[in-house]
Design a protein around this motif. Structure first.
Motif, PDB file in Angstrom:
ATOM      1  N   MET A   1      39.925 -22.014  17.154  1.00 18.90           N
ATOM      2  CA  MET A   1      38.778 -22.174  18.077  1.00 18.90           C
ATOM      3  C   MET A   1      39.242 -21.854  19.759  1.00 18.90           C
ATOM      4  O   MET A   1      41.067 -22.381  19.868  1.00 18.90           O
ATOM      5  N   ASP A   2      38.445 -20.815  20.809  1.00 19.28           N
ATOM      6  CA  ASP A   2      39.840 -20.688  21.257  1.00 19.28           C
ATOM      7  C   ASP A   2      38.041 -20.922  22.495  1.00 19.28           C
ATOM      8  O   ASP A   2      36.987 -20.003  22.727  1.00 19.28           O
ATOM      9  N   PHE A   3      38.443 -21.132  24.154  1.00 24.25           N
ATOM     10  CA  PHE A   3      37.929 -21.591  24.922  1.00 24.25           C
ATOM     11  C   PHE A   3      37.695 -20.426  25.787  1.00 24.25           C
ATOM     12  O   PHE A   3      37.195 -20.540  26.748  1.00 24.25           O
ATOM     13  N   ARG A   4      38.755 -19.437  26.059  1.00 25.73           N
ATOM     14  CA  ARG A   4      38.618 -18.403  26.438  1.00 25.73           C
ATOM     15  C   ARG A   4      37.539 -17.554  26.788  1.00 25.73           C
ATOM     16  O   ARG A   4      37.369 -17.442  25.104  1.00 25.73           O
ATOM     17  N   GLU A   5      36.469 -16.852  28.117  1.00 26.56           N
ATOM     18  CA  GLU A   5      36.272 -16.003  27.729  1.00 26.56           C
ATOM     19  C   GLU A   5      36.246 -14.366  27.867  1.00 26.56           C
ATOM     20  O   GLU A   5      37.999 -14.811  27.933  1.00 26.56           O
ATOM     21  N   THR A   6      35.871 -13.530  27.761  1.00 25.33           N
ATOM     22  CA  THR A   6      36.679 -12.476  26.518  1.00 25.33           C
ATOM     23  C   THR A   6      36.368 -11.855  27.929  1.00 25.33           C
ATOM     24  O   THR A   6      36.248 -12.427  29.384  1.00 25.33           O
ATOM     25  N   ASP A   7      37.594 -10.800  28.642  1.00 20.80           N
ATOM     26  CA  ASP A   7      37.194 -10.051  29.452  1.00 20.80           C
ATOM     27  C   ASP A   7      36.465  -9.369  30.447  1.00 20.80           C
ATOM     28  O   ASP A   7      36.276  -9.474  30.821  1.00 20.80           O
ATOM     29  N   GLU A   8      35.537  -9.176  29.341  1.00 18.04           N
ATOM     30  CA  GLU A   8      34.073  -8.613  29.724  1.00 18.04           C
ATOM     31  C   GLU A   8      33.029 -10.200  29.915  1.00 18.04           C
ATOM     32  O   GLU A   8      32.334  -9.201  31.136  1.00 18.04           O
ATOM     33  N   GLN A   9      33.316 -11.140  29.365  1.00 15.88           N
ATOM     34  CA  GLN A   9      32.937 -11.715  30.334  1.00 15.88           C
ATOM     35  C   GLN A   9      32.798 -12.323  31.796  1.00 15.88           C
ATOM     36  O   GLN A   9      32.458 -12.477  32.423  1.00 15.88           O
ATOM     37  N   ARG A  10      34.589 -12.079  31.749  1.00 15.61           N
ATOM     38  CA  ARG A  10      35.130 -12.651  32.430  1.00 15.61           C
ATOM     39  C   ARG A  10      34.965 -11.305  34.148  1.00 15.61           C
ATOM     40  O   ARG A  10      34.505 -11.420  35.050  1.00 15.61           O
ATOM     41  N   ALA A  11      34.478 -10.387  33.551  1.00 15.57           N
ATOM     42  CA  ALA A  11      34.159  -9.265  34.743  1.00 15.57           C
ATOM     43  C   ALA A  11      32.600  -9.740  35.040  1.00 15.57           C
ATOM     44  O   ALA A  11      32.923  -9.643  36.239  1.00 15.57           O
ATOM     45  N   LEU A  12      31.828  -9.610  33.894  1.00 14.84           N
ATOM     46  CA  LEU A  12      30.737  -9.864  34.481  1.00 14.84           C
ATOM     47  C   LEU A  12      30.437 -10.862  35.432  1.00 14.84           C
ATOM     48  O   LEU A  12      30.248 -10.658  36.525  1.00 14.84           O
TER      49      LEU A  12
END
Ligand SMILES: Cc1cc2nc3c(=O)[nH]c(=O)nc-3n(C[C@H](O)[C@H](O)[C@H](O)COP(=O)(O)OP(=O)(O)OC[C@H]3O[C@@H](n4cnc5c(N)ncnc54)[C@H](O)[C@@H]3O)c2cc1C
Length: 386
Positions: free
Chosen positions: A1-12
């Protein structure tokens, strides 16, 4: 389980937050109070690809899901610019057409949803069919021997009709095979002859206006029926969970905006020598509001993941997210108002302006009570109560 957003989601998230900051809450309030639209913001968000993040790439969109659209909704609201039409046009209409439309309907409508140049309102609620959508009486009948339709009926509380090119209307039709009535969706141009709208006077600070709609024997072509004759109830359900999830995201964004203002005020306003945030009577409600918003944000992320992954838990998760966010935003805005004292009611401080928008999140698109009915029946297995 990974609660971190992806780099793309963070950039968005960061990019949408920057766009919201460029316009700011003052812009949104001024437009709402003057009865004007937020067209520049919508256009810019569209051109930057934010409104089309969930539209499939082959139609010009970003190829993401409701997870990405929820990020867009939340960050615009957290920056003080909640746009109600996102939960209607990209979240419902674009999803319904992408998932259930015919190929011709996808080619016609999705490129416009991808860059925001097309907007579509959504009409299911009627005076006698709000919580009880089974009661809708708006009806489409086959138009003579041709493949067209005639639509008659009435809808109300329909958001942003003046801003939209067409309305996705839920109506009853007679099933061609069984002869029984069933719901279906029609794409109805807002300038179609026989389509009338009347603005409802509302007590909400919001640039989007609400309308009562009348359809007087509106003539529609055969291809106005979403998905054609074979599209069933699944076509409608394709849009309802995204609506709940994005409304929940919109609500958490409004809550974050209000809480951010209140936090700053609590750190800077002094009444007895120290900042008011020194008093636990101020700090604890703010901390509680933060915890509740974070729980609601987790619920939104889980629901968006479930929807995007076609997980069977999507409906329950969307309802839970909508419930959690609706309650969290009301408390966050109320706490922010209280923290500001008298200034909480002043336009200048930008928290009282969010009160009614936050309050709506407990009512629409599905009320707190109907969610509790759903959870009691479907999650807990209790008898249906109504
Ligand atoms: C700002 C705003 C924007 C909206 N935009 C749209 C839109 O774009 N398109 C659209 O189609 N609709 C829209 N709506 C309508 C919205 O979806 C409805 O208001 C909502 O579904 C509730 O229906 P209702 O208002 O008819 O309330 P009712 O169904 O009359 O319910 C009244 C109260 O009774 C409670 N209640 C009803 N039945 C039960 C039960 N069985 N058990 C327990 N309690 C019950 C409800 O929870 C509610 O508190 C909008 C509404 C608002 C306020």
């Amino acid at each position: 389980m990974d609660f971190r957003e992806t780099d793309e989601q963070r950039a968005l998230r960061a990019a949408v937050a920057a766009l919201a900051a460029k316009y700011g809450h003052g812009y949104w309030v001024e437009r709402a109070k003057r009865g004007e639209r937020t067209d520049e913001l919508w256009r810019e968000a569209g051109q930057l690809g934010y409104l089309g993040v969930a539209v499939p790439e082959r139609y010009g969109g970003g190829g993401g899901g409701i997870t990405e659209l929820a990020i867009v909704c939340e960050e615009l609201a957290a920056g003080g610019c909640p746009l109600l039409l996102i939960v209607v046009s990209p979240a419902i209409a674009a999803t319904v057409i992408a998932k259930s439309g015919t190929e011709e309907q996808r080619k016609t409508w999705l490129p416009g949803f991808a860059d925001g140049s097309t907007r579509m309102s959504f009409a299911i609620t009627e005076p006698d069919a709000g919580s009880n959508a089974h009661n809708i009486t708006t009806t489409a009948r086959r138009d003579g021997d041709g493949d067209g339709w005639r639509l008659s009926g009435r809808k109300y509380y329909i958001s942003g009709v003046d801003e939209t090119d067409a309305t996705l209307v839920v109506a009853r039709i007679e099933d061609a095979r069984t002869g029984k009535p069933r719901p279906a969706m029609f794409i109805v141009p807002t300038d179609a002859p026989g389509y009338e709208r009347h603005e409802i006077s509302m007590e909400i600070t919001s640039p989007e206006r609400q309308y009562t709609l009348f359809f007087d024997d509106v003539k529609l072509p055969g291809d106005a029926l979403v998905g054609g004759e074979d599209a069933g109830l699944a076509a409608l359900f394709a849009g309802l969970n995204p609506e709940r999830i994005t409304v929940a995201a919109y609500a958490t964004g409004i809550g974050r905006h209000a809480l951010g203002k209140a936090n700053e005020y609590a750190r800077t306003r002094t009444v007895w020598g120290d900042p008011i945030g020194t008093h636990q009577a101020i700090a604890h409600p703010l901390a509680k509001a933060h915890v509740e918003l974070e729980l609601a944000r987790l619920a939104v992320q889980r629901a968006a993941w479930a929807y995007d992954s076609d997980d069977a838990s999507a409906a329950e998760a969307a309802n839970i997210a909508k419930y959690a966010a609706g309650e969290a935003v009301i408390n966050a805005v109320d706490t922010a108002v209280q923290t500001h004292g008298g200034n909480g009611m002043a336009t200048e401080y930008g928290v009282g302006t969010l009160w009614a928008a936050a309050r709506v999140a407990r009512i629409a698109p599905i009320s707190r009570e109907m969610i509790l009915n759903f959870v009691a029946q479907h999650s807990l297995g209790l008898p249906k109560s109504y």
